[in-house]
Enzyme design. Sequence first.
Site, PDB file in Angstrom:
ATOM      1  N   ARG A  80       0.714  -1.204  -0.131  1.00 39.80           N
ATOM      2  CA  ARG A  80      -0.082  -0.149  -0.078  1.00 39.80           C
ATOM      3  C   ARG A  80       0.765   1.421   0.167  1.00 39.80           C
ATOM      4  NH1 ARG A  80      -2.835  -3.560   3.563  1.00 39.80           N
ATOM      5  NH2 ARG A  80      -1.747  -2.743   5.420  1.00 39.80           N
ATOM      6  N   CYS A 105       0.853  20.700  -9.447  1.00 41.44           N
ATOM      7  CA  CYS A 105      -0.640  20.592  -9.454  1.00 41.44           C
ATOM      8  C   CYS A 105      -0.992  19.150  -9.308  1.00 41.44           C
ATOM      9  CB  CYS A 105      -1.341  21.213 -10.792  1.00 41.44           C
ATOM     10  SG  CYS A 105      -1.172  22.871 -11.014  1.00 41.44           S
ATOM     11  N   GLY A 120      -6.707  21.840 -10.565  1.00 38.94           N
ATOM     12  CA  GLY A 120      -6.992  21.561 -11.992  1.00 38.94           C
ATOM     13  C   GLY A 120      -7.833  22.404 -12.798  1.00 38.94           C
ATOM     14  N   HIS A 167     -11.566  23.432 -11.470  1.00 35.04           N
ATOM     15  CA  HIS A 167     -12.388  24.985 -11.732  1.00 35.04           C
ATOM     16  C   HIS A 167     -12.167  25.087 -13.483  1.00 35.04           C
ATOM     17  CE1 HIS A 167      -7.911  25.219 -11.006  1.00 35.04           C
ATOM     18  NE2 HIS A 167      -7.870  25.743 -12.022  1.00 35.04           N
TER      19      HIS A 167
END
Length: 288
Positions: free
Chosen positions: A150, A170, A192, A231
Amino acid sequence: MQAYLNLCRDILNYGKKKIDRTKTGTRSIFGYQMRFNLEKGFPLLTTKKMNFKAIIHELLWFIKGDTNIRYLVQNNVNIWNEWPYQKYCNSNFFQNLTLQEFIDKIIIDEKFAKIHGDLGPIYGHQWRNFQGIDQLTDLISEIKKNPHSRRLILTAWDPTVIKDMLLPPCHVMIQCYVEKNKISMQLYQRSGDVFLGIPFNIASYSLLLIIIAQCTGLKPFEFIHTIGDAHIYNNHIEQIQKQIKRIPKKLPIMTLNPHIIDINQFTFNDFNLEKYESYGILKGVVAV
């Protein structure tokens, strides 16, 4: 790519109006997830024409650990130009060069490019030299040795050097997940740009998943895209409204040179996109 169009509709219908860092203004929602099954085709947007050449070159640029735009502009990829140019304009070295003159000089003048073309320790640096750690090599090695771990994670976010980056990451972190002979990847993206950035990121990280799958002897399965602040800039709303009226076309097929199993050996010619059909180009101004 109906999932992408659903994101666009949700932002137009439910997004909050926000004033952003660039002063352009956005409609924004927080916390959104899309899933793309790569067994059903390669998720390259069809409701506008995508520059897949640029997607390949940028991903190879990341994989090489490069952070200077010279390789990109030498291959006619201009998606990162505004940030080093802005830094150049605000420096004591500024000589009234236009953006195009600046890029032309980056291409022909290696010394100039070394000084003014670097973006700081962004994605490629973090992937291959995160405080001395080659995360990409370690990730592939761990998938092979311990596929059910994991901790199959790669991050581009190093708080100690954020101030040295011309644009902080980003798309921040990926995690891989192996089930039997299939591998999936989840990307967490803090911010984004839904018109310009998100379609690019979907294709880029789906391609990275396909590459990692080939390097580890697995089959690429699902790309999951989780976005923090998703956005639409106010000056992109018209283009988004055009897209959501279009019916998506069938997804293309992506294949790699089957003989390459070392991630460091891939070149541009090792990627083959087939049966890509799309609507025409929709242009938009990037917010810097």
